[in-house]
Design an enzyme around this catalytic site. Structure first.
Site, PDB file in Angstrom:
ATOM      1  N   CYS A  34       0.786  -1.274  -0.093  1.00  0.00           N
ATOM      2  CA  CYS A  34      -0.091  -0.014  -0.014  1.00  0.00           C
ATOM      3  C   CYS A  34       0.728   1.241   0.162  1.00  0.00           C
ATOM      4  CB  CYS A  34      -0.953   0.008   1.208  1.00  0.00           C
ATOM      5  SG  CYS A  34      -1.765  -1.277   1.519  1.00  0.00           S
ATOM      6  N   CYS A  38      -2.534   5.037   2.889  1.00  0.00           N
ATOM      7  CA  CYS A  38      -3.748   3.983   2.621  1.00  0.00           C
ATOM      8  C   CYS A  38      -4.797   4.193   3.780  1.00  0.00           C
ATOM      9  CB  CYS A  38      -3.394   2.725   2.542  1.00  0.00           C
ATOM     10  SG  CYS A  38      -4.485   1.463   1.982  1.00  0.00           S
ATOM     11  N   ARG A  41      -7.052   0.363   8.162  1.00  0.00           N
ATOM     12  CA  ARG A  41      -6.346   0.445   9.119  1.00  0.00           C
ATOM     13  C   ARG A  41      -4.955  -0.301   9.380  1.00  0.00           C
ATOM     14  NH1 ARG A  41      -8.774  -2.347  14.920  1.00  0.00           N
ATOM     15  NH2 ARG A  41      -7.078  -1.932  16.145  1.00  0.00           N
ATOM     16  N   ARG A  63       1.203  -7.939  -3.820  1.00  0.00           N
ATOM     17  CA  ARG A  63       0.490  -7.141  -4.992  1.00  0.00           C
ATOM     18  C   ARG A  63      -0.173  -5.854  -4.469  1.00  0.00           C
ATOM     19  NH1 ARG A  63      -2.730 -11.507  -2.442  1.00  0.00           N
ATOM     20  NH2 ARG A  63      -4.686 -10.978  -2.001  1.00  0.00           N
ATOM     21  N   CYS A  65      -2.460  -2.907  -3.375  1.00  0.00           N
ATOM     22  CA  CYS A  65      -3.809  -2.651  -2.827  1.00  0.00           C
ATOM     23  C   CYS A  65      -4.859  -2.173  -3.832  1.00  0.00           C
ATOM     24  CB  CYS A  65      -3.681  -1.837  -1.656  1.00  0.00           C
ATOM     25  SG  CYS A  65      -5.165  -1.083  -0.887  1.00  0.00           S
ATOM     26  N   ASP A 441      20.262  36.237 -14.653  1.00  0.00           N
ATOM     27  CA  ASP A 441      18.679  36.629 -15.330  1.00  0.00           C
ATOM     28  C   ASP A 441      18.316  38.090 -14.716  1.00  0.00           C
ATOM     29  OD1 ASP A 441      16.481  35.148 -16.556  1.00  0.00           O
ATOM     30  OD2 ASP A 441      15.592  36.211 -14.839  1.00  0.00           O
TER      31      ASP A 441
END
Length: 494
Positions: A34, A38, A41, A63, A65, A441
Site C-alpha cells: 500500500c 492508505c 487500518r 500485490r 492494494c 537573469d
C-alpha cells in the site's frame, strides 16, 4: 528512507500522504502492498515490511492494494534531487529506455556495464532494471484497461508485453484481478470508455501544496505557436515520441492535474505520462523545499505567500536547450517568434481535432542544415545555435533524462555564445537540477533587489548558497514576485 522502520511506521500510522512515492508498505499476512496514506487500518508492526519501490514489493511477492493504488502514486522525489547513477537510471527507466533500448542500452547511457548497473539498482531500490520496467508496463496496462475499450491483445502490445500470456499473468499478480475483472470494475465505476480513437483521460497525482499559477503561467507565456497553446483552461502541446506523435492537454487542480492524451501509438503512453510529469515537476517534494527556503528571512516572505512552487520544465531536453539559446537577450515574445519560424519550416505537421496545434518541434537531426533565412537574429547567436545543434547531433553535448547535470553544464560552456545564464537555465528547466541558479537573469536580479537582496550576480550567488540544494525553486519564487505574464494563470486576454 525505507530502511528507517520507525519513521516509516509513524508515517503509516498518521496516514501521511507526503510520503506517498517515497516507499511502499507491505503486509505479510495479506501479501498486499500500500501507500503510506492508505485509509485501511494499519496492521501490527511485526507484520509490516517497507520497500523503496512498487517493483521491489512485487518482486517480493506482494500485490497492489485495490483501494489506495500504490502503483499510481506520485514518483519518488529522490530521483529528481540526486544526480548519481541510480537516480539517472531511474529517470531513464521512467522515460521508457529499457523498453526501447534494453538493459544494455540503459547501462550504456549512464556509462556502466550491465552487471554493475543491475547490482547498484538491486542494492538501492530492491529491483533490477527489468523488474522496474515490468512494474511500469503493468501500470501502463492498467491505465489502458481502465480508460479505453481497446482489445486486450492491443493493450498487451501497447504496454510492452511480449505475449498475451505474460500480460495476463502480470496483471493478475500485480492487481490481483484478471484484465476482464479490472475493466468491469472500471466500467461499473466510470461507465464505458472510448475505443482506440479519442483521448485517454487520467489524473496525474501531485504532492501538495501545489502553487501552479507560476508554473502554468510560464508555460503559457513562452508557448511556441503551433507546438503549444492555451485553450479552455488547459495548457496543450504536441509530443514527439519513439513510435509516433501525440497531443496532451493539462489542466491544473489543487491536488492533481487532469490530463488528456491522444497518441498515434499506445506504446508511447508510459513515456508520454513520464514526460508530462517532468514538464510540470510533479514529483517534487514541496514540504522539504518550503522548510529550507522559508527559513531565509528575506525569501521566506515569497515562500509563505505561495508555497509549493514547481519548475516549468520540458518534455524534451534538446528542444528546451534550443529554445533557451533562441531566447538569449530577447523578450519572450521575440523568442516565441524565432522558435515558431523554425517549427513552421522544419516541424512535422500534426492533426489536432480539438484545437490549433499544427506541428511537433523538430528533432536536432532535422536542423543540421538549417537555412539562415529562418534565423532572423544576429550572426553571433546563429553561430551559437548551429554549434549547439551540431554538438547535440554528434554527442559532444548530451542532454537527456539521464545525463549528468554538471558534465552537461561543462559541455555547454565549451560552445561559443553559451555562458553561465544559458547553462543554468538549461540545467534548471531542461535537466531538472534542483540547484540551478541563473544569477544574471534580469528577472531574478530585479526581484532580488525588491527584496533587499544583492542585485549583482556575484554577491547574489554568495547569498544563494544558503538556499542549496533548492536554488532552482528559489529562482521560481523570485520570478513570482514580478508583475509579468509568466505569473498569470489563466492568461489575460490579449
Amino acid at each position: 528512507m525505507h530502511e528507517d522502520f520507525d519513521r516509516c511506521y509513524r508515517a503509516v500510522q498518521s496516514k501521511d500522504s507526503r510520503f506517498d512515492g517515497w516507499f511502499v508498505t507491505a503486509v505479510l499476512t495479506t501479501k498486499i502492498y500500500c501507500r503510506p496514506s492508505c485509509p485501511v487500518r494499519p496492521p501490527y508492526a511485526r507484520n509490516m515490511r517497507f520497500y523503496p519501490t512498487a517493483a521491489a514489493a512485487q518482486k517480493a511477492g506482494f500485490r497492489a492494494c485495490k483501494r489506495c493504488r500504490p502503483d499510481a502514486s506520485p514518483g519518488s522525489p529522490e530521483w529528481n534531487v540526486r544526480d548519481d547513477v541510480v537516480a539517472r537510471a531511474m529517470r531513464l527507466i521512467a522515460d521508457g529506455t529499457v523498453d526501447r533500448e534494453g538493459v544494455t542500452g540503459l547501462a550504456a547511457r549512464v556509462g556502466y556495464t550491465t552487471r554493475q548497473l543491475e547490482r547498484l539498482l538491486q542494492t538501492e531500490v530492491g529491483a533490477n532494471p527489468l523488474a522496474l520496467a515490468r512494474a511500469q508496463r503493468a501500470q501502463t496496462a492498467r491505465v489502458l484497461i481502465e480508460t479505453t475499450e481497446l482489445p486486450f491483445s492491443d493493450v498487451a502490445f501497447a504496454a510492452g508485453f511480449s505475449s498475451i500470456r505474460q500480460f495476463n499473468d502480470t496483471v493478475r499478480v500485480v492487481c490481483d484481478l484478471t484484465p476482464t475483472a479490472l475493466r468491469q470494475r472500471a466500467r461499473a465505476r466510470f461507465g464505458p470508455r472510448e475505443g482506440a480513437t479519442g483521448a485517454l483521460s487520467l489524473r496525474l497525482p501531485v504532492r501538495t501544496p501545489f502553487a501552479y499559477e507560476g508554473l502554468f503561467g510560464h508555460l503559457a507565456a513562452s508557448a511556441v505557436p503551433g507546438v503549444e497553446e492555451v485553450r479552455d483552461g488547459s495548457y496543450r502541446r504536441t509530443l514527439r515520441l519513439a513510435n509516433g506523435n501525440g497531443i496532451v492537454s493539462l489542466a491544473p487542480q489543487p491536488d492533481h492535474v487532469q490530463c488528456e492524451i491522444v497518441l498515434d501509438d499506445f506504446r508511447d503512453l508510459a513515456a508520454a505520462i513520464a514526460r508530462c510529469r517532468r514538464l510540470l515537476d510533479l514529483d517534487a517534494d514541496p514540504e522539504a523545499i518550503v522548510d529550507a527556503l522559508g527559513a531565509d528571512p528575506d525569501l521566506g516572505v515569497l515562500v509563505a505567500k505561495a508555497p509549493g512552487q514547481r519548475i516549468p520544465r520540458t518534455v524534451d531536453e534538446q528542444e528546451l536547450a534550443l529554445r533557451v539559446v533562441l531566447g538569449q537577450q530577447v523578450s519572450l515574445k521575440a523568442a516565441r517568434t524565432h522558435a515558431g519560424r523554425i517549427v513552421a519550416a522544419y516541424g512535422q505537421p500534426i492533426a489536432d481535432a480539438e484545437g490549433g496545434l499544427t506541428h511537433v518541434f523538430p528533432p536536432v537531426a532535422d536542423l543540421a542544415e538549417i537555412d539562415p533565412v529562418h534565423l532572423a537574429f544576429p550572426r553571433s547567436r546563429q553561430r551559437s545555435l548551429n554549434s549547439l545543434i551540431s554538438a547535440m547531433a554528434d554527442g559532444t553535448v548530451v542532454l537527456d533524462a539521464g545525463c549528468d547535470w554538471d558534465r552537461a553544464r561543462a559541455q555547454l560552456m565549451e560552445l561559443p555564445g553559451i555562458g553561465p545564464w544559458t547553462a543554468e537555465v538549461i540545467a534548471m528547466r531542461g535537466l531538472g537540477d534542483p540547484d540551478g541558479f541563473p544569477a544574471s537573469d534580469l528577472g531574478v536580479r530585479i526581484a532580488a533587489q525588491q527584496l533587499g537582496l544583492p542585485a549583482d550576480p556575484r554577491p547574489l550567488i554568495e547569498h544563494s548558497m544558503r538556499w542549496r540544494p533548492w536554488r532552482s525553486y528559489a529562482t521560481q519564487h523570485l520570478w513570482t514576485a514580478l508583475d509579468h505574464a509568466v505569473n498569470e494563470w489563466p492568461p489575460k486576454e490579449k
